[in-house]
Scaffold this active site. Structure first.
Site, short mmCIF file in Angstrom:
data_model
loop_
_atom_site.label_atom_id
_atom_site.label_comp_id
_atom_site.label_asym_id
_atom_site.label_seq_id
_atom_site.Cartn_x
_atom_site.Cartn_y
_atom_site.Cartn_z
N LYS A 79 -8.57 -1.23 0.98
CA LYS A 79 -9.61 -1.57 1.95
C LYS A 79 -10.52 -2.59 1.31
O LYS A 79 -11.09 -2.35 0.25
CB LYS A 79 -10.40 -0.31 2.31
N GLU A 110 0.81 -1.23 0.00
CA GLU A 110 0.00 0.00 0.00
C GLU A 110 0.84 1.27 0.00
O GLU A 110 1.71 1.47 0.85
CB GLU A 110 -0.94 0.01 1.21
#
Length: 420
Positions: free
Chosen positions: A247, A231
């Protein structure tokens, strides 16, 4: 505040640098020039300290929108690590529980310069893959080096909370959402295991996990971290700011991918964090320049599907590193929304601090920044390895499913650390 100043570049070990984002052409000829280590108890503003330290070494971070030149013969850039606790301090959040890895600083900035002695690839493979590796110190020694002949052993993991306590924390977040205190909170658990032997090769192996965009290591006296993060917390190149929040998670099967794409709960949770990241970037962007380039793209990390979006913006005139770190730390995908209210819930519910996890780790050069969010990250102190994992909690969260998701995220990291 600790500032470790080597006596000279030539006296430093010629180790392969494996910090995420290091320029490929420079990896074989970088040596540590200077480093800054800071802990929350030292006082002061870690973002300002980092910018001042880098600027003092000639790294152009005072105006990220201005073109800057990479010096192939001088200072190349720096590794930067900022803990979740330091990020919460920058955001004005409530102090969390004590870190389980007190030897680990909350801010590390390691400046690297070029050397003319380029190392051949075979030397890279034999070198320890991070700055300062081999300097973990035990409680009774000032600089114990791990014995390379000692067989690697990793003991039993002990969790900071039981599955029942984790599930109770999920229910507590759901109750806070029901009262209107928060919309979403990311809960993170921790586990530690004793070890024998040299932990640094085990931590370095994390960088080879599939999808580890920010795979790399960093270490100092009595501590080391290894990262397998996919990420992007923030990237800056040519005056353009980019963040890629992740997410939403499912097993990496055809059915798991279909389920993730069809999940209204996961999509709502994801979009909420994308909105939060848009607001964070807007604080340091030119007016009207924030945009969502990609929304809810499903990508693979090890045995999991994860949903990722890309948000970008043009840097505001005069934007410096310190202001950027204050805007994006701690990352919204590992806190929740609203961010300060989520930090209050985190401080109240998590039994130990987040240590090396959920912070920032990567490379800072003149006019270029590439920092990953330290999910899928492990840390070593003198006698234990530490891992963290968690997930975002919304009103639609099922406690048992959240406990299972955290375990699934931690499993590949634990397995690789245990490998001989």
């Amino acid at each position: 505040m600790r500032k470790n100043e080597p006596t000279g570049v030539e006296a430093l070990p010629q180790a392969l640098i494996s910090v995420p984002g290091t320029p490929d052409d420079c990896r074989g000829r970088l040596v540590e020039r200077d480093r800054l280590e800071w802990r929350c108890g030292d006082g002061g503003d870690p973002a300002a300290l980092a910018q001042e330290f880098l600027t003092g070494h000639g790294v152009a971070v005072a105006d990220l929108g201005r073109p800057a030149r990479h010096d192939p013969d001088g200072v190349c850039g720096a590794a930067l690590y900022l803990s979740a606790a330091a990020g919460a301090l920058l955001a004005g959040g409530a102090p969390a529980a004590a870190t389980p890895v007190p030897a680990l600083p909350d801010l590390v900035v390691v400046v690297y310069t070029h050397t003319d002695r380029h190392r051949p690839p075979e030397a890279h493979q034999a070198a320890t893959p991070a700055a300062g590796l081999g300097t973990l110190a035990g409680p009774a020694t000032a600089a114990r080096r791990p014995d390379p002949a000692q067989r690697w052993w990793l003991g039993r993991w002990r969790e900071s909370w039981t599955p029942g306590q984790h599930a109770d924390a999920v229910e507590a977040v759901r109750a806070a959402i029901g009262r209107g205190d928060v919309y979403q909170v990311n809960l993170v658990g921790h586990a530690a295991a004793p070890y024998a032997g040299d932990p640094l090769p085990a931590l370095a192996r994390l960088g080879a996990l599939p999808g580890a965009r920010y795979g790399g290591t960093l270490s100092g006296l009595d501590w080391a971290i290894g990262c397998a993060s996919p990420e992007t917390l923030v990237e800056v190149d040519g005056g353009r700011l980019v963040t890629r929040p992740i997410k939403g998670t499912r097993p990496a099967t055809a059915a798991g991918r279909r389920e993730l794409l069809a999940s209204a709960k996961e999509r709502a949770e994801h979009v909420m964090i994308v909105d939060l990241e848009r607001n964070d970037l807007a604080r340091v962007a030119r007016t009207g320049s924030v945009r969502v380039d990609e929304l809810f793209a499903v990508r693979r990390w090890c045995d999991l599907w994860q949903a990722e979006s890309t948000v970008s913006a043009a840097a505001a005139d005069g934007l410096g590193l310190a202001e950027l770190l204050r805007a994006v730390c701690p990352g919204g995908s590992v806190t929740g929304a609203p961010k300060l209210a989520a930090l209050d819930r985190i401080a109240a519910l998590e039994p130990v601090g987040r240590g090396a996890s959920m912070g920032a780790f990567g490379w800072v050069g003149s006019g270029r920044i590439d920092l990953g969010l330290t999910i899928r990250t492990a840390a070593a102190d003198a006698d234990r390895l530490h891992v963290w994992a968690g997930g975002g909690i919304t009103w639609g969260s099922d406690p048992a499913a959240e406990v299972a998701e955290a375990a699934a995220k931690a499993a590949p990291v634990r397995a690789l650390l245990a490998a001989g």
